[in-house]
Design a protein around this motif. Structure first.
Motif: not given
Length: 187
Positions: A10-16, A26-27, A31-32, A34-41
Motif C-alpha cells: 500500500t506504500s508509495s515506496i513499494y510502487h516506485y 519527494w517520495v 517517509h522520514l 525529522f531525525g531521518g531527514l537530518y541524517h539523510f541530508i
C-alpha cells in the motif's frame, strides 16, 4: 529513525521500487521523520548540500527581510538542524527542557544572531538560541505564530508561579529577562 518497509504493497515506496526500481526524493521525504531527514541530508554530497543551503538563503531573506552577508553554508544549516533535532527529541521524549543545552553550539550567523544581541563568542546551545534559528526554516507567519504562542504560554505560566520567578526559568533556558513582556510579532 523509523524503518521504511519497501514490501508494504500500500506504500508509495513499494510502487516506485516495483515499477521503476527507483524512489524519487519527494517520495522518500514523506517517509522520514525529522531525525531521518537530518541524517539523510547530512550524508548528501557537498554539491547537493551547497545547493540546499543556497536555496534557503532567499527563503531567509523573504521571511526575515535580511540579506545574508555571509553565505548560509551547509555547515551552518546542519548545525542549526542538529540543535533543532535535539530540542525536538527532548520535547518528544518528555524530558526536561529547563536547563537543557544542546551538545554543540549552533554556528554563528551574524545577520540572525546580532538581532538578538548574541555575539560570536557566546554560547549558542540554549533552547532560546534554537528557537531563534528556527526562523531559517519557518515562514514568517509560522515563526510569528510560534513566537506569540510561546510568549502567551510564558505569560500564563508566570501567573501560576509561586516558588520561582519566570526570569529564573528564562535564564535557565537562555531567554532574555522579561521576554514574555515583549510585544507580539505581527501575524
Amino acid at each position: 529513525m523509523r524503518e521504511i518497509n519497501i514490501n508494504d504493497r500500500t506504500s508509495s515506496i513499494y510502487h516506485y521500487v516495483s515499477t521503476y526500481q527507483n524512489i524519487p526524493i519527494w517520495v522518500i521525504i514523506d517517509h522520514l521523520d525529522f531525525g531521518g531527514l537530518y541524517h539523510f541530508i547530512k550524508e548528501l554530497p557537498d554539491q547537493i548540500l551547497n545547493k540546499i543551503a543556497s536555496d534557503l538563503t532567499p527563503f531567509f531573506f523573504d521571511n526575515n527581510g535580511i540579506t545574508l552577508g555571509q553565505r548560509f553554508t551547509p555547515t551552518i544549516m546542519l548545525s542549526f538542524m542538529k540543535n533543532i533535532l535535539e530540542i525536538r527529541n527532548v520535547c518528544a521524549h518528555n524530558k526536561r527542557l529547563i536547563e537543557f543545552n544542546c551538545h554543540a553550539d549552533a554556528k554563528y550567523l551574524s545577520e540572525l544572531h546580532d538581532q538578538y544581541s548574541i555575539t560570536a563568542s557566546e554560547d549558542r546551545k540554549s533552547f532560546y538560541n534554537t528557537f531563534i534559528i528556527m526562523q531559517c526554516f519557518l515562514s514568517k507567519t509560522e515563526f510569528c505564530i510560534l513566537n506569540n504562542t510561546l510568549r502567551k504560554r510564558f505569560k500564563n505560566l508566570n501567573n501560576d508561579l509561586n516558588t520561582i520567578s519566570i526570569n529564573d526559568i528564562f535564564l535557565k533556558m537562555g531567554f532574555p529577562e522579561n521576554w514574555q513582556l515583549r510585544s507580539p510579532l505581527p501575524q
